[in-house]
Design a protein around this motif. Sequence first.
Motif, PDB file in Angstrom:
ATOM      1  N   ASP A  46       0.838  -1.195   0.000  1.00 47.16           N
ATOM      2  CA  ASP A  46       0.000   0.000   0.000  1.00 47.16           C
ATOM      3  C   ASP A  46       0.875   1.248   0.000  1.00 47.16           C
ATOM      4  N   VAL A  47       1.970   1.218   0.740  1.00 48.57           N
ATOM      5  CA  VAL A  47       2.912   2.341   0.718  1.00 48.57           C
ATOM      6  C   VAL A  47       3.467   2.520  -0.690  1.00 48.57           C
ATOM      7  N   ALA A  48       3.815   1.414  -1.349  1.00 51.92           N
ATOM      8  CA  ALA A  48       4.326   1.493  -2.721  1.00 51.92           C
ATOM      9  C   ALA A  48       3.292   2.120  -3.651  1.00 51.92           C
ATOM     10  N   ARG A  49       2.029   1.740  -3.468  1.00 50.52           N
ATOM     11  CA  ARG A  49       0.950   2.314  -4.283  1.00 50.52           C
ATOM     12  C   ARG A  49       0.887   3.829  -4.117  1.00 50.52           C
ATOM     13  N   VAL A  50       1.020   4.292  -2.884  1.00 48.34           N
ATOM     14  CA  VAL A  50       0.932   5.727  -2.611  1.00 48.34           C
ATOM     15  C   VAL A  50       2.120   6.465  -3.221  1.00 48.34           C
ATOM     16  N   ILE A  51       3.311   5.925  -3.063  1.00 44.73           N
ATOM     17  CA  ILE A  51       4.502   6.565  -3.637  1.00 44.73           C
ATOM     18  C   ILE A  51       4.360   6.693  -5.154  1.00 44.73           C
ATOM     19  N   LEU A  52       3.919   5.625  -5.806  1.00 38.20           N
ATOM     20  CA  LEU A  52       3.764   5.672  -7.257  1.00 38.20           C
ATOM     21  C   LEU A  52       2.691   6.672  -7.666  1.00 38.20           C
ATOM     22  N   ALA A  95       1.960  18.669 -12.040  1.00 44.53           N
ATOM     23  CA  ALA A  95       1.212  19.205 -10.901  1.00 44.53           C
ATOM     24  C   ALA A  95       2.221  19.520  -9.794  1.00 44.53           C
ATOM     25  N   PRO A  96       2.462  20.808  -9.513  1.00 39.98           N
ATOM     26  CA  PRO A  96       3.483  21.183  -8.524  1.00 39.98           C
ATOM     27  C   PRO A  96       2.959  21.007  -7.087  1.00 39.98           C
ATOM     28  N   LEU A  97       2.626  19.775  -6.750  1.00 40.60           N
ATOM     29  CA  LEU A  97       1.999  19.495  -5.461  1.00 40.60           C
ATOM     30  C   LEU A  97       3.045  19.053  -4.454  1.00 40.60           C
ATOM     31  N   TYR A  98       4.094  19.855  -4.316  1.00 37.59           N
ATOM     32  CA  TYR A  98       5.172  19.493  -3.415  1.00 37.59           C
ATOM     33  C   TYR A  98       4.729  19.701  -1.962  1.00 37.59           C
ATOM     34  N   GLY A  99       5.465  19.084  -1.047  1.00 34.00           N
ATOM     35  CA  GLY A  99       5.170  19.323   0.356  1.00 34.00           C
ATOM     36  C   GLY A  99       5.216  18.065   1.201  1.00 34.00           C
ATOM     37  N   LEU A 100       4.613  18.176   2.377  1.00 32.72           N
ATOM     38  CA  LEU A 100       4.605  17.140   3.402  1.00 32.72           C
ATOM     39  C   LEU A 100       3.224  16.501   3.479  1.00 32.72           C
ATOM     40  N   TYR A 101       3.193  15.162   3.463  1.00 33.15           N
ATOM     41  CA  TYR A 101       1.917  14.458   3.483  1.00 33.15           C
ATOM     42  C   TYR A 101       1.972  13.265   4.429  1.00 33.15           C
ATOM     43  N   HIS A 102       0.817  12.983   5.051  1.00 35.49           N
ATOM     44  CA  HIS A 102       0.658  11.806   5.896  1.00 35.49           C
ATOM     45  C   HIS A 102      -0.118  10.737   5.135  1.00 35.49           C
ATOM     46  N   THR A 117      -5.587  16.539  -1.724  1.00 37.54           N
ATOM     47  CA  THR A 117      -4.646  17.083  -2.709  1.00 37.54           C
ATOM     48  C   THR A 117      -4.440  16.150  -3.888  1.00 37.54           C
ATOM     49  N   PHE A 118      -4.246  14.868  -3.603  1.00 39.09           N
ATOM     50  CA  PHE A 118      -3.932  13.902  -4.656  1.00 39.09           C
ATOM     51  C   PHE A 118      -5.085  12.946  -4.959  1.00 39.09           C
ATOM     52  N   GLY A 119      -6.113  12.945  -4.109  1.00 40.98           N
ATOM     53  CA  GLY A 119      -7.199  11.995  -4.295  1.00 40.98           C
ATOM     54  C   GLY A 119      -6.818  10.577  -3.910  1.00 40.98           C
ATOM     55  N   ILE A 120      -5.772  10.429  -3.101  1.00 38.06           N
ATOM     56  CA  ILE A 120      -5.305   9.101  -2.683  1.00 38.06           C
ATOM     57  C   ILE A 120      -6.112   8.658  -1.469  1.00 38.06           C
ATOM     58  N   LYS A 121      -6.934   7.626  -1.657  1.00 31.16           N
ATOM     59  CA  LYS A 121      -7.798   7.140  -0.588  1.00 31.16           C
ATOM     60  C   LYS A 121      -7.089   6.064   0.220  1.00 31.16           C
TER      61      LYS A 121
END
Length: 298
Positions: A187-193, A203-210, A270-274
Amino acid sequence: MRMRVMLLGADNRLGQALTALAAAEDIQLMAVGQPEGGWRAEALDSWLAQQPDAVVNLTHYHEQFQLGVQDARTLQAQRAFDTALLAACQQHDVLLLMLSSARVFDGLKPAPYSEKDETAPADPLGAMQAELEQRLLVWERHLILRLSWVLDSSAEGQLGRLLTQLCSAQPVTLAEEWRGNPTPVTDVARVILALLKQVDCDAPLYGLYHYGGAEVSSWISLAKALVQELLAAGYIEHDPLIQPVPFSSQPMAGKEPQNAALSGKRILHTFGIKPRAWRSQLAGLLEQSLGAKNQRPQ
């Protein structure tokens, strides 16, 4: 993917999961495994000479997220390499994706932590991660992904140690009110990709995410869910006795935050990552960790 992505740490469990997922989508990564002599800053120039557009730094994933190494000399070596990598990426104008964790918090907050909460690490590893975060935050082209409990198939990792206890046929003592987000490594790999693919779309969506798996859990609840999967698959024959004990009495007290739960609202908005439910992924993790179905651990 148009970006040339260099993956440092391609040979650890997370690197392998990310490489496999990318390959399934016909995405090629510039994979770099750990050199024989370890990760050294002297090699950075030759790697970056290959002109990647982004670097994913998983170099110390196993040591930090599975072993929770606190040794001062080891942490100093990791700090030196990561600091040099950060400087090199800035010099070459390369996007850097770095992992961090809930260890940057003291664990005293009763609710899940958000990106707006101030860091207050209570252990050397958390302090190092918080320091590296601050160094990277001043560089615009960065992604910092904070994680909670990452579960992989390594025998000496978080999941592996818990499975050894549950399969031992002995009473198991586990800390009460130790809370976090169980998050399978795939699941972590999915999020990174997913992060990389959207940044690849300019998309300049740089920053810190949980990010953390859906449903905050106590360590005991995770153990009980694992027991049900172990029984159903025939790995164990009897429900082990699980005895709750105070968090303060356990070896992880003072080394890991009692509350490691993270809110993933920002990465969703921000990314739509559920977030994915970790319970539905336990069977696959057990298959990887303990072998073929119905094989009893020795």
